[in-house]
Design an enzyme around this catalytic site. Structure first.
Site, mmCIF file in Angstrom:
data_model
loop_
_atom_site.group_PDB
_atom_site.id
_atom_site.type_symbol
_atom_site.label_atom_id
_atom_site.label_comp_id
_atom_site.label_asym_id
_atom_site.label_seq_id
_atom_site.Cartn_x
_atom_site.Cartn_y
_atom_site.Cartn_z
ATOM 1 N N PHE A 119 0.843 -1.184 -0.040
ATOM 2 C CA PHE A 119 -0.042 0.028 0.027
ATOM 3 C C PHE A 119 0.983 1.228 -0.145
ATOM 4 O O PHE A 119 0.621 2.296 0.592
ATOM 5 C CB PHE A 119 -1.026 0.008 1.376
ATOM 6 C CG PHE A 119 -1.633 -1.304 1.685
ATOM 7 C CD1 PHE A 119 -2.148 -2.241 0.561
ATOM 8 C CD2 PHE A 119 -1.200 -1.879 2.783
ATOM 9 C CE1 PHE A 119 -2.525 -3.420 0.983
ATOM 10 C CE2 PHE A 119 -1.752 -3.074 3.243
ATOM 11 C CZ PHE A 119 -2.448 -4.024 2.489
ATOM 12 N N CYS A 120 1.945 1.129 -0.576
ATOM 13 C CA CYS A 120 2.940 2.301 -0.784
ATOM 14 C C CYS A 120 3.415 2.640 0.609
ATOM 15 O O CYS A 120 3.536 3.954 0.852
ATOM 16 C CB CYS A 120 2.383 3.711 -1.308
ATOM 17 S SG CYS A 120 1.682 3.564 -3.166
ATOM 18 N N ASN A 121 3.625 1.637 1.446
ATOM 19 C CA ASN A 121 4.229 1.711 2.736
ATOM 20 C C ASN A 121 5.030 0.723 3.148
ATOM 21 O O ASN A 121 4.701 -0.109 3.919
ATOM 22 C CB ASN A 121 2.880 1.893 3.794
ATOM 23 C CG ASN A 121 3.195 2.638 5.214
ATOM 24 O OD1 ASN A 121 4.443 2.525 5.477
ATOM 25 N ND2 ASN A 121 2.451 3.152 5.839
#
Length: 779
Positions: free
Chosen positions: A408-410
């Site tokens: 999740f882009c994390n």
């Protein structure tokens, strides 16, 4: 038992449902990615565009008034006013973060601090900030600064500090939904940081251990938080707040905002300027003058004025559908759904009692102040192994459930929750080649990402129940992975293209081939880089075609001489090379050449007589010197040898069957204190696969690898040879005892398989091959 308590009345829920009737049979559970727009919202926006003349605000005063009205509504939404905060329109929250990174004045000696569990866009700030040092804080490092903690900061700024440091963190983690206590904001601004964090980069060779002469400013990434939680800027006063409005309203996209406090405005130094941000700029000199109004100085070029004006419909729609403190009620609604979902997920168990779900969160779901409407997790089998999130994404999509998988882009949150150390991170991203957003979901059975469901004001408890039922039906009722694979593969064309690619990789594949040219010596491995390897009537070409015999002509094995595993064979060109330490020797691969220069000899393998060629004095002398044994010789099989029994299959110098197959999932379950590859090597298999489920191979009767069909001859009964580490020659007896304990005294590990004959076996030009990456289909 946790029950869901409805936040909305029946009338309110009916009105909301009507606005999102277009969902039909679909279930949308990715509100952390973006929430959905209401039908009346976009209809009203279209009517306004048809009714009004809305043009460039530099031309039309009415448009400028609309834009200013939106600024007032944004300030009101965050419970503040124009005396305390400026509103700068940006493309999204990422653009707002970039604006801060580019223009924040560190005054030479200031540092940049960010949280490990920040969105990728915050990590990108590191490339632009002109800081003296860049430091990574963990969630716990930041929470040392809560208001009720002891007032003993290690980094209190001096009263006359000239340098400015910037601390950036998310109000709500977009991975887990955890909410950072916002009381840390005031503490950091007044007293600095309790901990500097881990130094990632420094302009100095030795960064200072203490930091006592800096002013501290806080940049709050509120993109995930503001979508479903009230942010009170009268109570909490970060210097910078970054938001994306599509996460709040669903429509329009392409417009975000940076809210800048009066204090924050003093440390933003504008460098670049575009149209509309200056009073004048000379082309013939470097002279220019920026606008006096703060937001005008930072909004370069023409604003996306149509999108900004349409935000008014977003505010109106939210207030109409969720009347009375809308965002507060939405917060209660999504938290209630998340709490209910989390509790129901915990109840999902396999028949043996093993949990189906591993959850990822910091504080549980009892306190709304600490947890938002997001649930992150992974699925596990009844044996505790992980199910790839890519498979779950395929299964959900075919049930018309829209959710999110991956990191999740994390990546920092992934690293924390999945307990990925630095070497594993390199293995995933550098060596395995994974990229953000792909479906590379498992590395040696360990997940590289997770599954996330997140809720909005239009999510119903029935949506959560439908999602839960999909998990029950797919992973508890249908226990066999093969049935799930069939279900997905049969409908793969209905999936998005990225998931179609993942659907083609659901079934286990051939990971590695290993041949053992010299019986009991080390393996010659063929992996994906080497490609394919030919098959013969006896098995893999050159597998166990040579063996070392003692002066009495008896086969020498690792039971008698563990140093055999240190002799490394290599097949290069037309030679078999043998390497030991710094020395080597070679013999020809061609059996015809070997026969022309060799004497016939006899020996036995598993009490069965074999015929062979003696490979000569040169290699015999080399072997004697390498192993420290007198009179040893190298013998090559020359005559066909058939397996006992009805099948009469041809064998090389193997003990029992043509091939030995080992499942890495089974090896992984042993949990030895050595690398997985080392443990796999102990079992000296020809064919290595990974099904994700330990010991399922013991139930196989037939399988197909690529186009080649095999029958299963039975499990391999193990002896103490597997106690020898194949890389060092050292013995570790616990290997055998561990297997015996796991299998109630049985010593089975791996399976013997034999190739089923085909009508092309007598056609040399159509010789079959096995290729690493071949799909494995079990029957």
């Amino acid at each position: 038992m946790v029950e869901y308590t409805a936040e909305f009345t029946a009338e309110e829920q009916a009105l909301i449902d009507k606005e999102f009737s277009r969902l039909g049979e679909s279930t949308y559970l990715d509100h952390a990615g973006t929430t959905l727009y209401a039908e009346s919202q976009v209809l009203s926006a279209a009517q306004q565009l048809q009714r009004d003349v809305i043009c460039n605000p530099h031309t039309c005063r009415a448009t400028g008034d609309y834009v200013d009205q939106v600024r007032y509504r944004i300030l009101e939404f965050f419970n503040t006013n124009a005396d305390d905060y400026h509103v700068v329109f940006t493309a999204n929250a990422t653009a707002a973060l970039r604006l801060v990174a580019e223009h924040f004045d560190f005054a030479g000696d200031g540092n940049f601090h960010y949280c490990q569990e920040n969105h990728t866009s915050v990590l990108g700030m590191r490339q632009l900030v002109k800081a003296k040092g860049i430091y990574m804080l963990t969630k716990d490092d930041i929470e040392l600064n809560v208001l009720d903690s002891p007032a003993t900061p290690a980094t209190a700024p001096a009263a006359a500090a000239q340098a400015n440091s910037l601390v950036t963190f998310s109000a709500q983690c977009n991975f887990s939904g955890y909410k950072m206590p916002l009381t840390v904001i005031e503490r950091i601004q007044k007293l600095g940081l309790q901990q500097l964090g881990k130094c990632i980069w420094s302009a100095e060779s030795q960064p200072a251990a203490r930091d006592v002469a800096r002013n501290y400013y806080v940049c709050l990434d509120a993109a995930a938080f503001a979508a479903s939680s009230p942010l009170d800027l009268q109570r909490f006063r970060p210097d910078f707040v970054c938001v994306s409005f599509y996460k709040i309203f669903g429509y329009p996209t392409g417009v975000g905002g940076l809210l800048v406090s009066r204090r924050g405005a003093e440390v933003l130094r504008k460098r670049f300027y575009g149209g509309g941000t200056i009073n004048y700029a000379y082309p013939h000199t470097m002279e220019h003058q920026l606008r006096n109004v703060f937001h005008e100085r930072f909004e370069d070029g023409t604003l996306p004025f149509l999108s900004i004006v349409e935000l008014l419909q977003g505010f109106r729609t939210l207030e109409r559908l969720v009347p009375g403190r809308s965002i507060e009620r939405i917060s209660r609604h999504v938290h209630g759904l998340a709490r209910y979902c989390e509790h129901q997920l915990k109840q999902l168990k396999h028949p043996n009692g093993a949990p189906l779900i591993t959850l990822y969160n910091h504080a549980g779901y009892e306190d709304r102040a600490k947890q938002g409407g997001t649930v992150a997790f992974n699925l596990r089998t009844d044996a505790g192994d992980y199910v790839g999130f890519g498979e779950v994404a395929c299964m959900a999509a075919l049930h018309r459930i829209l959710l999110r998988t991956g990191c999740f882009c994390n990546v920092g949150a992934c690293q924390h929750f999945l307990q990925l150390n630095d070497d594993t991170m390199d293995a995933i991203y550098k060596r395995a080649g994974r990229i953000c957003g792909d479906y590379f979901d498992l590395l040696d059975g360990h997940p590289t990402g997770a599954v996330r469901v997140s809720f909005g004001y239009m999510t119903r408890v029935q949506d959560v129940d439908r999602f839960l039922q999909m998990l029950r039906n797919s992973y508890l009722v249908i226990a066999q992975p093969q049935l799930r694979f069939n279900f997905i593969e049969q409908q793969a064309e209905l999936l998005p293209k990225a998931l179609q690619q993942r659907a083609r990789r659901l079934r286990p594949r051939l990971l590695q081939l290993a041949i053992y040219p010299v019986k009991s010596c080390a393996a010659f491995k063929i992996d994906s880089s080497a490609g394919s390897w030919p098959l013969t009537k006896q098995g893999l070409q050159y597998d166990r075609e040579w063996m070392i015999v003692d002066m009495n002509g008896m086969a020498l094995t690792q039971k008698r001489c563990t140093d055999l595993c240190l002799i490394q064979p290599r097949i290069l060109g037309d030679q078999l090379e043998l390497h030991y330490a710094e020395t080597s020797c070679s013999v020809p691969l061609s059996l015809i050449v070997q026969a022309a220069n060799s004497a016939r000899c006899h020996s036995k393998v598993c009490r069965q007589a074999i015929e062979g060629y003696d490979c000569g004095d040169e290699v015999a002398t080399w072997l004697s010197q390498s192993l420290g044994l007198e009179g040893v010789r190298l013998l090559r099989q020359s005559a066909q040898r058939s397996a006992p029994g009805a099948q009469q299959q041809q064998l090389s110098l193997v003990n029992q069957a043509q091939f030995l197959l080992v499942n890495r999932a089974s090896v992984r379950s042993l949990q030895f204190e050595e690398s997985l590859d080392e443990t796999v090597d102990r079992f000296r298999a020809n064919i290595i696969i990974d099904t994700g489920t330990p010991f399922e191979e013991l139930a196989y009767t037939q399988l197909r690898i690529g186009d080649t069909r095999f029958q299963v001859d039975g499990p391999c009964q193990r002896c103490d040879m597997i106690c020898i580490n194949q890389r060092t020659g050292e013995r570790s007896p616990e290997t055998l005892t561990t297997i015996a304990r796991m299998q109630s005294g049985k010593m089975r590990f791996g399976i013997y398989i034999s190739r089923l004959p085909t009508d092309t076996d007598d056609r040399p030009e159509q010789q079959q091959q096995l290729t690493c990456g071949d799909v494995i289909v079990v029957s």
